[in-house]
Design an enzyme around this catalytic site. Structure first.
Site, PDB file in Angstrom:
ATOM      1  N   GLU A   1       0.842  -1.195   0.201  1.00  0.00           N
ATOM      2  CA  GLU A   1      -0.099   0.028   0.050  1.00  0.00           C
ATOM      3  C   GLU A   1       0.834   1.192   0.134  1.00  0.00           C
ATOM      4  O   GLU A   1       1.586   1.435   0.673  1.00  0.00           O
ATOM      5  CB  GLU A   1      -0.993   0.005   1.127  1.00  0.00           C
ATOM      6  CG  GLU A   1      -2.012  -1.015   1.032  1.00  0.00           C
ATOM      7  CD  GLU A   1      -2.668  -1.023   0.015  1.00  0.00           C
ATOM      8  OE1 GLU A   1      -2.919  -0.200  -0.577  1.00  0.00           O
ATOM      9  OE2 GLU A   1      -3.504  -2.171  -0.111  1.00  0.00           O
TER      10      GLU A   1
ATOM     11  N   ARG B   1     -18.380  -0.613   4.814  1.00  0.00           N
ATOM     12  CA  ARG B   1     -19.168  -1.219   3.761  1.00  0.00           C
ATOM     13  C   ARG B   1     -20.093  -2.311   5.025  1.00  0.00           C
ATOM     14  O   ARG B   1     -21.233  -2.426   4.579  1.00  0.00           O
ATOM     15  CB  ARG B   1     -18.766  -1.998   2.702  1.00  0.00           C
ATOM     16  CG  ARG B   1     -19.750  -2.711   2.002  1.00  0.00           C
ATOM     17  CD  ARG B   1     -19.010  -3.508   0.760  1.00  0.00           C
ATOM     18  NE  ARG B   1     -17.913  -4.508   1.104  1.00  0.00           N
ATOM     19  CZ  ARG B   1     -18.083  -5.713   1.566  1.00  0.00           C
ATOM     20  NH1 ARG B   1     -19.655  -6.321   1.482  1.00  0.00           N
ATOM     21  NH2 ARG B   1     -17.188  -6.569   2.104  1.00  0.00           N
TER      22      ARG B   1
ATOM     23  N   CYS C   1      -8.379  -1.627   7.787  1.00  0.00           N
ATOM     24  CA  CYS C   1      -7.051  -1.663   7.332  1.00  0.00           C
ATOM     25  C   CYS C   1      -6.553  -0.507   7.071  1.00  0.00           C
ATOM     26  O   CYS C   1      -5.444   0.051   7.417  1.00  0.00           O
ATOM     27  CB  CYS C   1      -6.947  -2.564   5.964  1.00  0.00           C
ATOM     28  SG  CYS C   1      -7.056  -4.433   6.255  1.00  0.00           S
TER      29      CYS C   1
ATOM     30  N   HIS D   1      -1.682  -5.769   2.068  1.00  0.00           N
ATOM     31  CA  HIS D   1      -2.772  -6.508   1.839  1.00  0.00           C
ATOM     32  C   HIS D   1      -2.324  -7.892   1.295  1.00  0.00           C
ATOM     33  O   HIS D   1      -1.437  -8.039   0.330  1.00  0.00           O
ATOM     34  CB  HIS D   1      -3.725  -5.959   0.965  1.00  0.00           C
ATOM     35  CG  HIS D   1      -4.736  -4.932   1.723  1.00  0.00           C
ATOM     36  ND1 HIS D   1      -4.683  -3.966   1.804  1.00  0.00           N
ATOM     37  CD2 HIS D   1      -5.442  -5.322   2.788  1.00  0.00           C
ATOM     38  CE1 HIS D   1      -5.599  -3.182   2.372  1.00  0.00           C
ATOM     39  NE2 HIS D   1      -6.260  -4.200   3.097  1.00  0.00           N
TER      40      HIS D   1
END
Length: 223
Positions: A88, A98, A151, A175
């Site tokens: 990342e 979500r 995350c 990830h």
């Protein structure tokens, strides 16, 4: 607490979430506890499982940093559906969940740090890491979104902590895909073996401990 006699690195994974019974990040990270790493095995690896909860993940992370005083902090999370190790690049200052976290929290369009910077860039040598992983036959990529779930929350919080506490650590977030045992329950989902993930984490830590300037190589996207 006094600093450890031997320099160390801290690697974190997450508890299972979203209906999964395991989290591949902690399954891999948990295997690293106590291993020696770096040139002449100069550093010891310490590990920490973080709760998949907005309100407590950073508390657990900061407590571990204050306990171990690591040279490098590598946070690892699950990204079901991705096929590569995703290094990342950036974390953004927003929670937009979500699904609820494990404590039932579901923040929407909420700043992680009120009046904090819009984003932080990783403090890891991501291009050198990418080159090393690919040379070792490990599917890998630079990712420009850590999402807006726990995350990203942890990555942003980690880098904000470095700045606010004036810490000279290197640190960032990667990830990883599902494990094969998870992917069989998600039709068409890619996976990666735990052995390859572990190999990736060790390579990332070794590269980060070299303290060399990052490479200037192309790893951008067209979307």
């Amino acid at each position: 607490m006094a600093k450890q006699a031997k320099p160390c690195v801290l690697v974190t994974g997450f508890a299972p979430f979203g209906g999964e019974t395991i989290n591949p990040s902690w399954e891999a990270v948990n295997q690293l506890e106590g291993l020696a790493i770096g040139r002449q095995e100069s550093h010891i690896i310490h590990t920490k499982e973080l709760p998949c909860e907005f309100n407590s993940a950073l508390d657990a992370l900061y407590q571990a940093i204050d306990k171990y005083h690591p040279s490098v902090v590598l946070c690892v999370g699950q990204a079901g559906g991705r096929s590569s190790i995703s290094i990342e690049r950036v974390a953004i200052n927003v929670d937009d969940a979500r699904i609820p976290d494990n404590a039932g929290n579901q923040p929407i369009d909420t700043p992680i740090v009120q009046d904090g910077p819009a984003a932080y860039f990783t403090a890891l040598p991501i291009k050198r890491i990418l080159k090393t992983l690919q040379e070792n036959g490990i599917p890998s990529e630079i990712s420009n979104t850590a999402g807006t779930y726990v995350c990203n929350h942890v990555m942003y919080g980690l880098l904000h902590y470095f700045q606010s506490q004036q810490l000279s650590c290197q640190g960032g977030f990667i990830h990883i895909p599902y494990l094969p045992s998870q992917a069989v329950h998600h039709s068409g989902a890619p996976s990666m073996s735990q052995e390859m993930v572990k190999k990736s984490l060790l390579a990332i830590l070794n590269e980060s401990l070299e303290y060399k300037p990052d490479l200037k190589i192309s790893a951008g996207t067209t979307h």
